[in-house]
Design a protein around this motif. Structure first.
Motif, PDB file in Angstrom:
ATOM      1  N   ALA A 125      36.798  45.088  39.256  1.00  0.00           N
ATOM      2  CA  ALA A 125      35.458  45.073  39.847  1.00  0.00           C
ATOM      3  C   ALA A 125      34.958  46.481  40.127  1.00  0.00           C
ATOM      4  O   ALA A 125      35.717  47.351  40.587  1.00  0.00           O
ATOM      5  N   ALA A 126      33.695  46.719  39.885  1.00  0.00           N
ATOM      6  CA  ALA A 126      33.099  48.038  40.123  1.00  0.00           C
ATOM      7  C   ALA A 126      32.680  48.211  41.581  1.00  0.00           C
ATOM      8  O   ALA A 126      32.681  49.320  42.112  1.00  0.00           O
ATOM      9  N   TYR A 127      32.308  47.122  42.248  1.00  0.00           N
ATOM     10  CA  TYR A 127      31.752  47.213  43.609  1.00  0.00           C
ATOM     11  C   TYR A 127      32.759  46.695  44.633  1.00  0.00           C
ATOM     12  O   TYR A 127      33.313  45.598  44.460  1.00  0.00           O
ATOM     13  N   ARG A 128      32.977  47.496  45.684  1.00  0.00           N
ATOM     14  CA  ARG A 128      33.982  47.098  46.676  1.00  0.00           C
ATOM     15  C   ARG A 128      33.523  47.418  48.081  1.00  0.00           C
ATOM     16  O   ARG A 128      32.733  48.342  48.300  1.00  0.00           O
ATOM     17  N   ALA A 172      31.348  36.493  46.917  1.00  0.00           N
ATOM     18  CA  ALA A 172      31.451  37.746  46.143  1.00  0.00           C
ATOM     19  C   ALA A 172      31.350  37.486  44.644  1.00  0.00           C
ATOM     20  O   ALA A 172      31.231  38.434  43.869  1.00  0.00           O
ATOM     21  N   GLY A 173      31.397  36.205  44.240  1.00  0.00           N
ATOM     22  CA  GLY A 173      31.179  35.903  42.825  1.00  0.00           C
ATOM     23  C   GLY A 173      32.282  35.140  42.132  1.00  0.00           C
ATOM     24  O   GLY A 173      32.129  34.720  40.990  1.00  0.00           O
ATOM     25  N   ALA A 174      33.435  34.976  42.803  1.00  0.00           N
ATOM     26  CA  ALA A 174      34.537  34.234  42.182  1.00  0.00           C
ATOM     27  C   ALA A 174      34.225  32.740  42.174  1.00  0.00           C
ATOM     28  O   ALA A 174      33.602  32.259  43.113  1.00  0.00           O
ATOM     29  N   PRO A 175      34.595  31.980  41.172  1.00  0.00           N
ATOM     30  CA  PRO A 175      35.325  32.386  39.980  1.00  0.00           C
ATOM     31  C   PRO A 175      34.426  32.742  38.786  1.00  0.00           C
ATOM     32  O   PRO A 175      34.959  33.159  37.764  1.00  0.00           O
ATOM     33  N   ALA A 176      33.091  32.605  38.920  1.00  0.00           N
ATOM     34  CA  ALA A 176      32.230  32.851  37.756  1.00  0.00           C
ATOM     35  C   ALA A 176      32.383  34.308  37.290  1.00  0.00           C
ATOM     36  O   ALA A 176      32.444  34.579  36.088  1.00  0.00           O
ATOM     37  N   ASP A 177      32.440  35.242  38.239  1.00  0.00           N
ATOM     38  CA  ASP A 177      32.794  36.625  37.907  1.00  0.00           C
ATOM     39  C   ASP A 177      34.293  36.746  38.096  1.00  0.00           C
ATOM     40  O   ASP A 177      34.773  36.775  39.238  1.00  0.00           O
ATOM     41  N   PRO A 178      35.063  36.844  37.020  1.00  0.00           N
ATOM     42  CA  PRO A 178      36.528  36.792  37.217  1.00  0.00           C
ATOM     43  C   PRO A 178      37.071  37.971  38.024  1.00  0.00           C
ATOM     44  O   PRO A 178      38.102  37.848  38.672  1.00  0.00           O
ATOM     45  N   GLU A 179      36.383  39.118  37.986  1.00  0.00           N
ATOM     46  CA  GLU A 179      36.886  40.284  38.715  1.00  0.00           C
ATOM     47  C   GLU A 179      36.583  40.214  40.199  1.00  0.00           C
ATOM     48  O   GLU A 179      37.071  41.030  40.978  1.00  0.00           O
ATOM     49  N   ALA A 180      35.735  39.259  40.620  1.00  0.00           N
ATOM     50  CA  ALA A 180      35.316  39.189  42.020  1.00  0.00           C
ATOM     51  C   ALA A 180      36.348  38.481  42.887  1.00  0.00           C
ATOM     52  O   ALA A 180      37.163  37.712  42.389  1.00  0.00           O
TER      53      ALA A 180
END
Lengths: 514, 514
Positions: B420-423, B449-457
């Motif tokens: 993920a780029a944003y933390r 934060a976006g999980a699970p659609a954004d896997p890195e979130a």
């Protein structure tokens, strides 16, 4: 750095013109940023907020080009609930968990609910916080006889409080209700003018048909205006002592209208919800004395005398707790009443009875007088046993017909019900005796012919149980507004000839056996 | 003169691109002749027939200009079920009454259902004859512990028969399942290669997340291809003894996928349906020996040891009736497992454990070895008490990591999970002891934060219950794919600081009291 949903870029409202009945649906593009940021997906429950209003709706995701970027589509129900105009700005967020669902779960787990719990559930349903699946869970959890009399009373109270109520400031305000569909059993438009002619107050509000070929409001609408506001209704009642109006616009027990839709879809009998439904409407409308007509018959809603007695006992117990005077009349539910089934056809039966026409259906006349008589007796206007004769004398004197016309004129005028252009008659192929009539299938045929949407459509039914019929005698005539609908009803009839059973008479049978 | 629906002018199919999830919706113009002739209105249930297929759908009425005359619109679900192409001809009619709803009603009325009844209900659900409200009624009627063990067994059988089944023709095929969400408890991708490295057969199919921040399939998808057909899965298992695939496309107990959606919407716990759901999937996938992991904790799904024991007893009783070998493991459900919560973050934990990295989360490693050990013992591979050590030795030898890579390559290759780029990091404002962690709220933050659609979130969570933390120590880091989602999760965190409770240590408190 942080922002709340209210500070996000709003979406623009678009009315999609999709009727989803009571379910509030909103439509968003799959690439809508708020879907990703909030984790919304198809069928998510979403809180929609305009500058003025908010509501919880179910989300459908649009993958085609129905919506432009930045638009949010609305079903008719959602559009109306939020009172929107095109391009109004809207914000979306996660709704707070619906707390009252914990009471629904408690009911599933077999706990008794108190009035506070029922009030939370009913308020949330009326406020649109429940999706239909949640209403279905509530209806199911209360199904059969899962509610005791205290709970039914609490539910009834909660349903009354969730809507408007009318106080007539009178010691006696009468009303009646018939439980469960018996085709053609349209006594109300006869009972009301009889009792109003006796000087009683009967502010009758009725429903339109939901699954039947006609509701009292549908029938009355073929004769006069029934869409009264509460204020208009009060004026008609002040002037005439009674009205025959549609109750739908008056917000009397609005929860009932929402529950009933899901109950019909599920077809789960719930004694508790039936009683709460009926009594909440009556009490909200200001009634003090209510007669409940329960037709009993093998193809009626209540099929056995035992079931009717059990229901009657619960009705009495709950009404007592609610301080409502109630009288229960168990009536014959074995066959249709009168000749007509469908709005206009039933209206013609009613006119014939009120006008004392020679061909007026006697069974409808007798039932109406029996009901009106029981009501005269329950309020002490007549001694026990004398009510029906009094009602009959009012009817036959022409006073009821005069009062009926006066009520119709007060509501906006009396007009002639429409007449169907397309007809099909079923004749009897053998002489014999009518031994069975299926009320449910008759209702189905009337609906397939177009009732109640086409007011002139329906069935005219000419025979009674036990009656002798001759070969080629017409037993029923289907009425329709066009050939297509007529054919559809006829097709169904041909597949369901057991709607009327004719048995050859015993002498003939014995002859055949020889 | 008469015509059946098939002889009516057909309507032309139009794909509207509206995702209504599993609910089949069709759209008709208000002035469509078939609406009038059939008496259809908004939310009517309608039988839709193409030349090839038919299905029952719920009707929405279009009052705007979404459709041209003669067109019928389809939701994605309805379009796919009927396997339509644009302008395909379609006919509408009234569906036959759904007979199995009488069994749902019987269950509401408190009757015990037999396997035939459950089979009718499940077949009708899989065939799409139930609207969501009907499924809701079934789920509610079976809620709490309204199903006895015989009924759960019958329901499980029915769910298995309604889908595909796999027979591996082997005496021992193992599987595992974890009941209820404990964030980060992703032992499966570690357990499977340990056991496969021991020569056992473990054809593992997993689900994607429904309401959690990650399902095992979501986590594995950040590492390899998981969308296998049944044929591809068989080949991977033949080659490697195991797989780590997504089960969604395999039609193993498809009723479960439909029921589970409505269960989540209602949030009505049903022990019977939980057991039927788990065991039907396992038996359909061909398992002979199954380990059930039940985490117990105040913010886990199962909150008390008593509830866990009751559930375990039912699991054992039903599994016995079904001829399935089962072992129940009650585990600590008080706090998250590992550090990562979200697909990629959990994948990094798994890689660290498999690769024996020095910083690998010890709790995840211990739990995976405990589960794998219990499974080695239940099939007699190891003596009681010796399983966990054996599992640990396989893991630490590197054999499990080798097997994991081999499985991934067999499924299509091993790749690095995204980052993920944003933390955003939450630091501790006072020194103290971690006394409570709310698993449910942590999961909520990861989802916002976006999980699970954004896997890195997701969330990286660095502290454990009872741990001493210093002032300014980082307790958790939220990961997101963009600033908007990051902010949304941070907003929630700021409103819900009780997600982690820190208490100053007793000595300090006593000092303050002086």
């Amino acid at each position: 750095m942080h922002f709340t949903p209210e500070r996000m870029t709003p979406l623009k409202a678009l009315r999609l013109g999709i009727d989803t009945h009571q379910e509030l649906i909103i439509y968003l593009r799959a690439d809508c940023p708020v879907c990703r940021s909030e984790g919304f997906s198809a069928m998510s429950r979403v809180l929609v907020s305009s500058d003025q209003h908010h509501a919880i709706a179910t989300l459908n995701i649009v993958t085609g080009d129905l919506l432009e970027r930045g638009q949010i589509g609305f079903s008719e129900s959602a559009w109306q609930r939020l009172q929107l105009h095109d391009s109004d700005p809207l914000w979306l967020s996660h709704p707070k968990p619906v707390q009252s669902l914990s009471y629904v779960r408690a009911k599933v787990y077999g706990h008794e609910l108190d009035e506070m719990a029922f009030q939370s559930i009913i308020n949330d349903i009326v406020d649109g916080r429940y999706a239909d699946v949640h209403v279905a869970a509530f209806v199911t959890a209360c199904g059969d006889d899962h509610l005791n009399d205290n709970e039914i009373t609490a539910l009834t109270h909660a349903m009354i409080k969730a809507g408007s109520t009318i106080n007539w400031h009178l010691p006696i305000v009468i009303d009646k209700h018939c439980v469960g569909g018996l085709p053609g059993n349209r006594t109300t438009p006869i009972v009301v003018p009889i009792l109003a002619a006796c000087g009683l107050t009967m502010p009758k509000t009725s429903s339109r048909a939901i699954t039947s070929p006609a509701g009292t409001a549908d029938t009355m609408e073929t004769l006069t205006n029934v869409s009264l506001t509460q204020k208009e209704m009060r004026e008609v009642v002040k002037q005439q002592g009674a009205c025959l109006a549609w109750g739908g616009a008056m917000r009397l027990s609005p929860a009932d209208d929402l529950l009933i839709q899901v109950e019909r879809a599920l077809d789960i009998d719930s004694e508790g919800q039936l009683i709460a439904s009926v009594l909440s409407k009556k009490i909200a409308a200001g009634a003090t004395h209510v007669l409940i007509d329960i037709p009993v018959g093998s193809t009626a809603k209540i099929r056995t005398p035992e079931a009717a007695e059990k229901l009657a006992a619960s009705f009495r117990s709950v009404a007592k707790k609610l301080g409502l005077n109630i009288e229960i009349l168990l009536t014959d539910g074995s066959q249709p009443v009168g000749r007509g089934i469908g709005p206009a056809l039933e209206a013609y039966d009613i006119l014939a009875v009120l006008q004392n026409s020679p061909g007026a259906p006697k069974d409808l006349k007798d039932r109406a007088c029996m009901v009106a008589g029981a009501m005269l007796e329950m309020i002490g206007e007549e001694k026990p046993g004398a009510g029906q004769a009094k009602a009959l004398s009012i009817l036959e004197s022409g006073l009821a017909w005069e009062k009926f016309q006066a009520i119709c004129f007060a509501q906006g005028g009396l007009h002639k019900p429409p007449v169907a252009a397309y007809r099909y008659s079923l004749v009897c192929h053998i002489a014999g005796i009518v031994t069975a009539i299926d009320n449910r299938q008759l209702a189905q045929i009337a609906k397939l012919a177009g009732a109640p949407a086409d007011p002139e459509a329906g069935v005219e039914f000419f025979v009674k149980l036990g009656q002798h019929v001759e070969e080629n005698q017409i037993m029923m005539t289907i009425h329709a507004a066009n050939a297509g609908e007529l054919n559809y009803a006829v097709d169904y009839l041909e597949d369901h000839r057991q709607v009327i059973l004719i048995e050859q008479e015993q002498e003939q049978e014995q002859e055949q056996e020889k």
